[in-house]
Design a protein around this motif. Structure first.
Motif, PDB file in Angstrom:
ATOM      1  N   VAL A 214     -22.528  -6.880  -0.741  1.00 33.64           N
ATOM      2  CA  VAL A 214     -23.234  -6.644  -2.006  1.00 33.64           C
ATOM      3  C   VAL A 214     -22.542  -5.534  -2.795  1.00 33.64           C
ATOM      4  CG1 VAL A 214     -25.402  -5.851  -3.030  1.00 33.64           C
ATOM      5  CG2 VAL A 214     -25.449  -7.458  -1.118  1.00 33.64           C
ATOM      6  N   SER A 215     -22.228  -4.441  -2.110  1.00 28.88           N
ATOM      7  CA  SER A 215     -21.566  -3.316  -2.783  1.00 28.88           C
ATOM      8  C   SER A 215     -20.160  -3.683  -3.252  1.00 28.88           C
ATOM      9  CB  SER A 215     -21.504  -2.110  -1.839  1.00 28.88           C
ATOM     10  OG  SER A 215     -22.792  -1.626  -1.554  1.00 28.88           O
ATOM     11  N   LEU A 216     -19.427  -4.400  -2.429  1.00 26.40           N
ATOM     12  CA  LEU A 216     -18.066  -4.794  -2.819  1.00 26.40           C
ATOM     13  C   LEU A 216     -18.077  -5.710  -4.034  1.00 26.40           C
ATOM     14  CD1 LEU A 216     -16.394  -5.407   0.667  1.00 26.40           C
ATOM     15  CD2 LEU A 216     -16.012  -3.485  -0.897  1.00 26.40           C
ATOM     16  N   ALA A 217     -19.052  -6.609  -4.097  1.00 27.11           N
ATOM     17  CA  ALA A 217     -19.159  -7.484  -5.264  1.00 27.11           C
ATOM     18  C   ALA A 217     -19.435  -6.671  -6.522  1.00 27.11           C
ATOM     19  CB  ALA A 217     -20.267  -8.515  -5.044  1.00 27.11           C
ATOM     20  N   GLY A 218     -20.303  -5.666  -6.402  1.00 27.36           N
ATOM     21  CA  GLY A 218     -20.578  -4.797  -7.544  1.00 27.36           C
ATOM     22  C   GLY A 218     -19.362  -4.007  -7.970  1.00 27.36           C
ATOM     23  N   VAL A 226      -9.419   3.925  -9.394  1.00 21.77           N
ATOM     24  CA  VAL A 226      -9.125   5.285  -8.939  1.00 21.77           C
ATOM     25  C   VAL A 226      -9.304   6.262 -10.092  1.00 21.77           C
ATOM     26  CG1 VAL A 226      -7.327   6.810  -8.059  1.00 21.77           C
ATOM     27  CG2 VAL A 226      -7.511   4.484  -7.176  1.00 21.77           C
ATOM     28  N   GLY A 227     -10.046   7.343  -9.827  1.00 19.55           N
ATOM     29  CA  GLY A 227     -10.255   8.375 -10.832  1.00 19.55           C
ATOM     30  C   GLY A 227     -11.388   8.120 -11.793  1.00 19.55           C
ATOM     31  N   ASP A 228     -12.063   6.986 -11.690  1.00 18.46           N
ATOM     32  CA  ASP A 228     -13.190   6.706 -12.580  1.00 18.46           C
ATOM     33  C   ASP A 228     -14.369   7.612 -12.250  1.00 18.46           C
ATOM     34  OD1 ASP A 228     -11.872   4.744 -13.929  1.00 18.46           O
ATOM     35  OD2 ASP A 228     -12.968   3.063 -13.042  1.00 18.46           O
ATOM     36  N   PRO A 229     -14.982   8.227 -13.261  1.00 21.86           N
ATOM     37  CA  PRO A 229     -16.222   8.962 -13.026  1.00 21.86           C
ATOM     38  C   PRO A 229     -17.386   7.976 -12.918  1.00 21.86           C
ATOM     39  CG  PRO A 229     -15.606   9.123 -15.347  1.00 21.86           C
ATOM     40  CD  PRO A 229     -14.525   8.328 -14.665  1.00 21.86           C
ATOM     41  N   VAL A 230     -18.129   8.060 -11.828  1.00 20.24           N
ATOM     42  CA  VAL A 230     -19.130   7.031 -11.519  1.00 20.24           C
ATOM     43  C   VAL A 230     -20.461   7.673 -11.166  1.00 20.24           C
ATOM     44  CG1 VAL A 230     -19.754   5.178  -9.909  1.00 20.24           C
ATOM     45  CG2 VAL A 230     -17.408   5.362 -10.737  1.00 20.24           C
ATOM     46  N   LEU A 231     -21.532   7.063 -11.662  1.00 22.50           N
ATOM     47  CA  LEU A 231     -22.890   7.413 -11.277  1.00 22.50           C
ATOM     48  C   LEU A 231     -23.445   6.299 -10.395  1.00 22.50           C
ATOM     49  CD1 LEU A 231     -25.706   8.839 -11.484  1.00 22.50           C
ATOM     50  CD2 LEU A 231     -26.049   7.518 -13.594  1.00 22.50           C
ATOM     51  N   ILE A 232     -24.076   6.671  -9.283  1.00 23.30           N
ATOM     52  CA  ILE A 232     -24.780   5.717  -8.421  1.00 23.30           C
ATOM     53  C   ILE A 232     -26.256   6.084  -8.447  1.00 23.30           C
ATOM     54  CG2 ILE A 232     -25.049   4.795  -6.084  1.00 23.30           C
ATOM     55  CD1 ILE A 232     -22.111   5.660  -5.603  1.00 23.30           C
ATOM     56  N   THR A 301     -18.271   7.017 -17.244  1.00 25.04           N
ATOM     57  CA  THR A 301     -17.911   5.710 -17.807  1.00 25.04           C
ATOM     58  C   THR A 301     -18.720   4.564 -17.221  1.00 25.04           C
ATOM     59  OG1 THR A 301     -16.161   5.431 -16.158  1.00 25.04           O
ATOM     60  CG2 THR A 301     -15.546   6.443 -18.263  1.00 25.04           C
ATOM     61  N   THR A 302     -19.149   4.721 -15.952  1.00 26.91           N
ATOM     62  CA  THR A 302     -19.834   3.615 -15.279  1.00 26.91           C
ATOM     63  C   THR A 302     -20.988   4.134 -14.448  1.00 26.91           C
ATOM     64  OG1 THR A 302     -17.730   2.423 -15.099  1.00 26.91           O
ATOM     65  CG2 THR A 302     -19.569   1.609 -13.772  1.00 26.91           C
ATOM     66  N   ALA A 303     -22.122   3.443 -14.565  1.00 26.28           N
ATOM     67  CA  ALA A 303     -23.265   3.708 -13.690  1.00 26.28           C
ATOM     68  C   ALA A 303     -23.531   2.452 -12.866  1.00 26.28           C
ATOM     69  CB  ALA A 303     -24.505   4.075 -14.504  1.00 26.28           C
ATOM     70  N   LEU A 304     -23.610   2.620 -11.559  1.00 31.26           N
ATOM     71  CA  LEU A 304     -23.953   1.524 -10.660  1.00 31.26           C
ATOM     72  C   LEU A 304     -25.413   1.734 -10.238  1.00 31.26           C
ATOM     73  CD1 LEU A 304     -20.704   1.548  -8.500  1.00 31.26           C
ATOM     74  CD2 LEU A 304     -21.275  -0.041 -10.338  1.00 31.26           C
ATOM     75  N   VAL A 326     -23.338   0.128 -17.710  1.00 33.98           N
ATOM     76  CA  VAL A 326     -24.372   0.241 -16.683  1.00 33.98           C
ATOM     77  C   VAL A 326     -24.405  -1.089 -15.944  1.00 33.98           C
ATOM     78  CG1 VAL A 326     -26.818   0.546 -16.192  1.00 33.98           C
ATOM     79  CG2 VAL A 326     -25.720   1.936 -17.966  1.00 33.98           C
ATOM     80  N   PHE A 327     -24.075  -1.031 -14.670  1.00 26.47           N
ATOM     81  CA  PHE A 327     -23.995  -2.245 -13.864  1.00 26.47           C
ATOM     82  C   PHE A 327     -25.142  -2.224 -12.865  1.00 26.47           C
ATOM     83  CE2 PHE A 327     -22.603  -5.085 -10.569  1.00 26.47           C
ATOM     84  CZ  PHE A 327     -21.956  -6.100 -11.262  1.00 26.47           C
ATOM     85  N   VAL A 328     -26.044  -3.196 -12.976  1.00 28.11           N
ATOM     86  CA  VAL A 328     -27.259  -3.217 -12.160  1.00 28.11           C
ATOM     87  C   VAL A 328     -27.055  -4.090 -10.923  1.00 28.11           C
ATOM     88  CG1 VAL A 328     -29.737  -3.671 -12.112  1.00 28.11           C
ATOM     89  CG2 VAL A 328     -28.656  -2.867 -14.234  1.00 28.11           C
ATOM     90  N   ILE A 329     -27.032  -3.444  -9.767  1.00 29.99           N
ATOM     91  CA  ILE A 329     -26.939  -4.137  -8.483  1.00 29.99           C
ATOM     92  C   ILE A 329     -28.334  -4.368  -7.909  1.00 29.99           C
ATOM     93  CG2 ILE A 329     -26.055  -3.983  -6.114  1.00 29.99           C
ATOM     94  CD1 ILE A 329     -23.778  -2.244  -7.190  1.00 29.99           C
ATOM     95  N   GLY A 330     -29.233  -3.412  -8.125  1.00 25.11           N
ATOM     96  CA  GLY A 330     -30.574  -3.470  -7.568  1.00 25.11           C
ATOM     97  C   GLY A 330     -31.411  -4.604  -8.139  1.00 25.11           C
ATOM     98  N   VAL A 331     -32.478  -4.931  -7.416  1.00 21.96           N
ATOM     99  CA  VAL A 331     -33.405  -5.984  -7.831  1.00 21.96           C
ATOM    100  C   VAL A 331     -34.737  -5.336  -8.189  1.00 21.96           C
ATOM    101  CG1 VAL A 331     -34.640  -8.062  -7.124  1.00 21.96           C
ATOM    102  CG2 VAL A 331     -32.287  -7.671  -6.352  1.00 21.96           C
TER     103      VAL A 331
END
Length: 410
Positions: A214-218, A226-232, A301-304, A326-331
């Motif tokens: 699931v995480s890899l697909a997201g 590499v180097g991307d600032p990410v919010l989880i 730049t990206t929120a997971l 904003v990329f939504v993995i959760g349900v």
């Protein structure tokens, strides 16, 4: 392209036994109908399958939100004889299965969106085990192979299947999603093409390949580099798994949020450089987003989003910069409110994910090489016979400290 197998063109339903086992919860139900005998040669013999000496049992829920353990199919006798195997199938002695949040939802709420529990239903889709019987048509697996079970059963003829996006199969039968029974059983028949060899990997790690997928697909769809600032957002099992993936991918900085400080402590333990933010009640989504952005040093730049919670999605939208994602993995709930104008005026992309496709070989490589170590995420282990306690522990994670609860069978 997705894998093609004639066996996947049939719709499979696991048979059930006509006899009951003493259950964890006492209840009555109509007797199951015994399936017609199928005279199919099996490459296995009882001597090669000592684990088939035990009767098959499964973990069930129903529309009344009961949860119990009872006898299931295929029966031990069917496993020994191979009579229940269909073309392209193998029998797996399931050794380890993780409890997913969706399992809790189906038990406690009876549905996730349009997927509704309408009858007695077997849960579980995060499993690994040993091949103990093989249909003569299968030449890719043999008795004794250790495998992780990808719980998909696809049509292999619709456009999503033929273009490699089989998670969008128009006739998908995903194990544990009603009405398709799941993997929380001692023995399961499954298409060989969806059984991935794991070598000497532990069965626990094999079971964890499903949430890792699931995480890899997201990660792939969100195009984390590499180097991307990410919010989880969310430090539950998927959020923490996504943290491991982002750290391995070289994202920097990484910020993770949750309402539970204990889970944020685990995040810090598995990734010392992560920046944690505890979400406090009553804080507006604008203020929450501003605080998260400040913690990241600006420029996210990206929120997971791994929780599916409306307020968390909104805070993520307010945390990323102009042109962010904003990329939504959760349900989450079937309908939610979102800050539309913030998305519009800041040109923020809002994307979603549904399960995974073509991720398992990559997941296996990452775990076998040691790039991803998921062991810290497993907090509790129960026997299959004690599955009700396992579910209660997982559902009460705020009190029990549970992250990933595994159910094991010998």
């Amino acid at each position: 392209m997705s894998r093609v197998s004639p066996a996947l063109r049939s719709i499979f339903r696991q048979p059930t036994s006509s006899q009951w086992l003493k259950t964890t919860a006492v209840r009555s139900s109509p007797a199951w109908t015994k399936p017609a005998q199928q005279h199919i040669r099996c490459l296995a013999t009882p001597a090669a399958m000592p684990s088939a000496s035990k009767e098959n049992i499964g973990v069930y829920c129903n529309p009344s939100h009961d949860l119990w353990v009872k006898e299931s199919g295929p029966s031990a006798e069917q496993v020994k004889s191979g009579q229940a195997l269909k073309e392209g199938e193998v029998t797996i002695a399931i050794k380890s299965t993780g409890i997913c949040g969706s399992d809790i939802h189906f038990w406690r709420h009876g549905r996730i969106g349009p997927m509704v529990v309408e009858h007695d239903h077997i849960l579980g889709h995060e499993s690994a085990g040993e091949v103990i019987a093989v249909h003569p048509s299968v030449d890719t697996l043999k008795i004794g192979d250790r495998v992780a079970v990808e719980p998909s059963q696809i049509c292999n003829k619709c456009e999503p299947c033929l273009t490699g996006h089989y998670n969008g199969c128009l006739e998908m039968r995903f194990m544990s999603t009603p009405p398709v029974d799941g993997l929380l059983r001692r023995y399961v028949n499954h298409s060989a093409v969806w059984c991935h060899k794991i070598g000497d990997m532990s069965y626990e790690d094999g079971a964890m390949l499903e949430p890792l997928s699931v995480s890899l697909a997201g990660m792939a769809r969100a195009k984390i580099a590499v180097g991307d600032p990410v919010l989880i957002c969310g430090a539950g099992p998927i959020g923490l798994m996504t943290l491991l993936c982002c750290a391995a991918a070289g994202a920097e900085p990484i910020v993770i949020t949750d309402i539970d400080q204990a889970r944020l402590d685990v995040a810090q333990e598995i990734c010392p450089r992560v920046r944690t933010h505890k979400v406090e009640p009553g804080v507006s989504m604008e203020d929450a987003g501003a605080a998260i952005s400040k913690l990241a040093g600006g420029g996210l730049t990206t929120a997971l989003e791994c929780s599916g919670v409306e307020s968390s999605i909104a805070a993520a939208i307010y945390s990323v910069k102009f042109g962010g994602k904003v990329f939504v993995i959760g349900v989450g709930k079937p309908d939610i409110n979102i800050p539309f104008m913030r998305l519009s005026t800041q040109e923020i992309d809002l994307q979603f994910q549904y399960r995974y496709a073509n991720t398992w070989p990559r997941a296996i490589r990452l775990v076998q090489s040691g790039v991803i170590d998921m062991k810290r995420l497993v907090t509790h282990r129960f026997s299959l016979e004690d599955a009700v306690s396992a579910f209660e522990t997982s559902a009460a994670s705020a009190k029990t400290g549970a992250i990933k609860v595994l159910i094991q069978s010998e």
